[in-house]
Write an enzyme that holds these catalytic residues in place. Structure first.
Site, PDB file in Angstrom:
ATOM      1  N   CYS A 166       4.425  -2.924  24.753  1.00 47.29           N
ATOM      2  CA  CYS A 166       4.310  -3.815  23.604  1.00 47.29           C
ATOM      3  C   CYS A 166       2.930  -4.458  23.479  1.00 47.29           C
ATOM      4  O   CYS A 166       2.620  -5.043  22.435  1.00 47.29           O
ATOM      5  CB  CYS A 166       5.381  -4.898  23.683  1.00 47.29           C
ATOM      6  SG  CYS A 166       7.070  -4.256  23.540  1.00 47.29           S
ATOM      7  N   PHE A 217      14.717  -1.688  19.992  1.00 46.26           N
ATOM      8  CA  PHE A 217      13.541  -0.891  19.651  1.00 46.26           C
ATOM      9  C   PHE A 217      13.767   0.037  18.463  1.00 46.26           C
ATOM     10  O   PHE A 217      14.860   0.567  18.266  1.00 46.26           O
ATOM     11  CB  PHE A 217      13.089  -0.074  20.864  1.00 46.26           C
ATOM     12  CG  PHE A 217      12.564  -0.921  21.990  1.00 46.26           C
ATOM     13  CD1 PHE A 217      11.350  -1.567  21.869  1.00 46.26           C
ATOM     14  CD2 PHE A 217      13.302  -1.095  23.149  1.00 46.26           C
ATOM     15  CE1 PHE A 217      10.866  -2.363  22.893  1.00 46.26           C
ATOM     16  CE2 PHE A 217      12.835  -1.895  24.191  1.00 46.26           C
ATOM     17  CZ  PHE A 217      11.620  -2.535  24.057  1.00 46.26           C
ATOM     18  N   HIS A 308       3.234 -10.766  18.692  1.00 47.73           N
ATOM     19  CA  HIS A 308       4.180  -9.663  18.875  1.00 47.73           C
ATOM     20  C   HIS A 308       5.587 -10.227  19.069  1.00 47.73           C
ATOM     21  O   HIS A 308       5.826 -10.999  20.010  1.00 47.73           O
ATOM     22  CB  HIS A 308       3.805  -8.816  20.096  1.00 47.73           C
ATOM     23  CG  HIS A 308       4.858  -7.813  20.435  1.00 47.73           C
ATOM     24  ND1 HIS A 308       5.080  -6.692  19.672  1.00 47.73           N
ATOM     25  CD2 HIS A 308       5.779  -7.777  21.429  1.00 47.73           C
ATOM     26  CE1 HIS A 308       6.098  -6.012  20.190  1.00 47.73           C
ATOM     27  NE2 HIS A 308       6.530  -6.646  21.263  1.00 47.73           N
ATOM     28  N   ASN A 341      11.668  -4.082  17.121  1.00 50.33           N
ATOM     29  CA  ASN A 341      10.509  -4.011  18.012  1.00 50.33           C
ATOM     30  C   ASN A 341      10.031  -2.562  18.094  1.00 50.33           C
ATOM     31  O   ASN A 341      10.729  -1.700  18.628  1.00 50.33           O
ATOM     32  CB  ASN A 341      10.901  -4.527  19.398  1.00 50.33           C
ATOM     33  CG  ASN A 341       9.734  -4.579  20.368  1.00 50.33           C
ATOM     34  OD1 ASN A 341       8.677  -4.008  20.121  1.00 50.33           O
ATOM     35  ND2 ASN A 341       9.911  -5.257  21.480  1.00 50.33           N
TER      36      ASN A 341
END
Length: 394
Positions: A166, A217, A308, A341
């Site tokens: 990430c 994800f 993030h 994500n």
């Protein structure tokens, strides 16, 4: 050559001004699954509907993400054609990497083409290419394929970053800043692309962290053109004032990634992971602004933020730690809601959303911060300066 001549050569090689973000592009695969439907979808395609207790656990996880939908390259048809992807005990890495090697450059090219179009210069003016991914492994690799798809020059200087997780988006932009400022006239194309097919597998009693990843994800690609000393056709958006990296000691076990015979694997120790960013963020910010000589004068609520959004709880903890006003992390929360994500690509989506808010909605802020988090536990901190181009269109 005389030392004075060498000094002159060195000065001539360097840009006069700071690196800047000149254009941003993003892309996702067409297959979209709503977060509400994902538990039913996941347990159906993995033929695991008998594991009702794990399905309920996944439902709870999905509800806690604040994500509404995610995008995936893989489809039910692809998964049905590769049943060995579902079982950790069966080797599948070659097949997973083969799928990613074909699909990842295509998705990255889609995002990059958008960035190049917004940039306003031909692709052949790109001098450097940085491709970051945790989905590919091979040489010649996805970077060379991407360069071919975009029609970049054979002399373009390529760099691959792999398994940065990430933090990859921020790390790639940090590298791009150094290249742009130390190579006069350089134009750096940064592309981050991630496909979860390399890590997709069925639910497992002995590996509860598997569900955390499956609930969080998604797939996506982000691209940025970075350069210094803009020419008239270019329109700088954010100047990259500084970039730094910090590793939090004693935390290398909380977030791990590795390629195995069964695909991309690792550990996400969510309970330990969530508070780390918030516990260390003020120190990282103070160090970043301290290097600029303005640390004591910075009010966190005066900044714009591109953070993030790995997990909702991480953002919540950062909000509390910095005592941020409501809405300060809105760009991050919007991307988390709309895409989930996407590892390294996510922060590029966040930066683009922040650009949109400033350019179209008139959201203010001259100085800002981009932050990425990744294995290590690594914190990437970047100080940004918004240009006068980011004004509400009248």
């Amino acid at each position: 050559m005389a030392s004075s001549s060498l000094a002159e050569i060195r000065r001539s090689e360097r840009a006069d001004g700071p690196a800047a973000v000149l254009a941003i592009g993003t892309a996702n695969p067409p297959n979209c699954v709503s977060q509400e439907d994902f538990p039913d979808y996941y347990f159906r395609v993995t033929k695991s509907e008998h594991l009702t207790h794990l399905k309920q656990k996944l439902k709870t996880m999905c509800q806690m993400t604040d994500t509404e939908k995610r995008f995936f390259h893989h489809t039910e048809e692809l998964l049905h054609a590769h049943p060995h992807f579902l079982d950790r005990g069966q080797p599948s890495l070659d097949d997973r990497l083969g799928i990613a090697a074909a699909a990842a450059p295509e998705l990255a090219a889609s995002a990059a083409a958008k960035a190049i179009a917004k940039w306003g210069r031909p692709a052949t003016d790109v001098t450097h290419l940085i491709l970051s991914t945790s989905s590919c492994a091979g040489a010649p690799g996805a970077d060379l394929r991407l360069a071919s798809l975009l029609g970049l020059r054979p002399s373009v200087i390529r760099t691959m970053l792999q398994l940065n997780g990430c933090a990859a988006g921020s790390a790639s932009l940090r590298l791009a800043k150094d290249i742009a400022e130390n190579n006069r006239g350089a134009r750096v194309l940064v592309a981050c692309v991630e496909l979860t097919i390399v890590a997709f597998r069925g639910p497992e009693e002995d590996y509860p962290h598997t569900l955390v990843g499956q609930a969080s994800f998604g797939d996506g690609a982000g691209a940025v053109i970075v350069g210094a000393d803009p020419v008239p056709v270019e329109r700088p958006l954010f100047e990259i004032v500084s970039a730094s990296q910090t590793v939090v000691p004693g935390t290398d076990h909380v977030l791990t990634m590795r390629l195995t015979e069964a695909g991309l694997d690792g550990h996400i120790l969510k309970r330990e992971l969530v508070p780390i960013g918030a516990e260390n963020i003020e120190r990282c910010l103070a160090d970043a602004f301290g290097q600029l000589g303005v640390a004591v004068d910075v009010e966190w609520n005066d900044l714009f933020w591109a953070v993030h959004p790995g997990l909702r709880a991480i953002l919540d903890n950062i909000d509390r730690a910095l005592r941020l006003e409501p809405g300060k992390l809105a760009a991050s929360r919007t991307v988390l809601r709309e895409y989930g994500n996407m590892m390294g690509a996510t922060v590029i989506f966040v930066l683009d959303e922040q650009r949109r808010r400033m350019e179209e909605d008139g959201e203010g802020g001259e100085w800002g911060v981009m932050m990425g988090f990744g294995p290590g536990f690594t914190i990437e901190t970047m100080v940004l300066h918004a240009t006068t181009n980011l004004k509400k269109n009248e």
